[in-house]
Scaffold this motif. Structure first.
Motif: not given
Ligand code: 8YV
Length: 324
Positions: A148-154, A174-181, A190-195
């Motif tokens: 599992k790879l989590g990217i902060i800042g997509m 999965s990713y976390y970003n200020r705004s969802r994409k 890819i999946e959006y997750k809370s930080m």
């Protein structure tokens, strides 16, 4: 009359010729000692300034350059710009997005693989004559594929890292970003997750967020404590997005398994830094975009940005905060 500019980088010949075609160019003399005072003297009459991430654009520097209209940085990151001071003086700032995305993504994959499979550590192991055979499990690493790879800042770099991870290594991203994409979620699966969720779930955490007042120290002791003990943390954004003391502690206490770092609080990294003693850390000296082809493209893009913004003759990549 051509506008006067100052260039504080050594540039490829074609970029130099392009700038000279449109501007009167000042630059450092060979072997000239480069310091703030001399730089400020050069900037006295210029309208354009070609620089890079290595040089801070401060209030003081802007005061020394009253005619300055455009600062073009040969970098995608522009945390070295004092945005409020530039805005107050009506100075435009440009940067170099897009052209470095793949090159930086390649390095990030390299850091993931080197850390997980202990490539640099085991290279040292061989060189130091320690490879005697019958090592048992001593040299084992961690799998990257199907993890599992989590990217902060997509942003754009996150997208290309995702493609490599998903299609090259069958990773779950999965990713976390200020705004969802949502469109990107669909396109790349890819999946959006809370930080917090991302930190708890991921085997590899890649930090890619730009450095802003909001992201300074974004990853600290609390965030490391949420990560798996087997997690590997990769930072390819800026050193200051991480609380480096907390990172050192998380590594020393085995709260996380390892780190791949291209950026640091202080660059170059000081001698005797605690990270230097850690085999579970792979470090590169801020070389995310450092290939000949990519740096040449960045140089030309930064030159075009400067000329276009000064002469109003074409598109310039103005940094978002100064674009309105
Ligand atoms: C630049 C960087 O590549 O582009 C960026 O944001 O991280 C820098 O490493 C460097 O300043 C080259 O000009």
């Amino acid at each position: 009359m051509k506008p006067l500019i100052f260039v504080d980088r050594r540039l490829p010949e074609d970029v130099k010729s392009y700038l000279e075609e449109h501007c009167s160019v000042l630059s450092w003399k060979p072997d000239e000692k480069r310091d703030e005072t001399r730089l400020q003297a050069y900037l006295t009459d210029v309208e354009g300034y070609f620089t890079s991430g290595a040089m801070k654009v401060t209030e003081e520097l802007l005061t020394s350059a009253p005619k300055l209209k455009v600062i073009s940085t040969m970098s995608v990151g522009y945390n070295h710009f004092d945005i409020p001071a530039m805005r107050a003086r009506g100075v435009i700032g440009t940067h170099t997005p897009y052209v470095l995305d793949d090159t930086v993504a390649d390095l990030i994959v390299g850091l993931i693989l080197s850390t997980a499979r202990r490539i640099t550590e085991l290279d040292r192991f061989i060189r130091q004559g320690q490879w005697k055979g019958n090592e048992g499990r001593k040299l084992f690493g961690l799998d990257v594929h199907h993890r599992k790879l989590g990217i902060i800042g997509m942003g754009r770099i996150g997208e290309v890292v995702t493609k490599r991870a998903k299609f090259g290594f069958d990773m779950e991203v999965s990713y976390y970003n200020r705004s969802r994409k949502p469109a990107l979620e669909q396109e790349l699966g890819i999946e959006y997750k809370s930080m917090e969720q991302l930190l708890r779930d991921s085997d590899f955490i890649v930090l890619l967020t730009p450095l802003t007042p909001e992201t300074k120290g974004l990853i600290g002791a609390e965030q490391f404590s949420m990560m798996k003990q087997s997690a590997i943390f990769i930072n390819a954004s800026r050193g200051a997005t991480v609380d480096e003391q907390a990172l050192i502690h998380a590594l020393q206490s085995h709260t996380i398994a390892g780190a791949g770092l291209d950026v640091f609080m202080q660059e170059p990294l000081p001698a005797q830094h605690p990270l230097l003693d850690m085999d579970q850390v792979v470090m590169t000296p801020h070389i995310g975009s450092a290939t000949e082809a990519t740096r040449d493209q960045m140089a030309m893009l930064a030159a075009r940005n400067l000329v276009h913004a000064l002469l109003g003759t074409g598109e310039a990549h103005i940094v978002p905060e100064l674009a309105q």
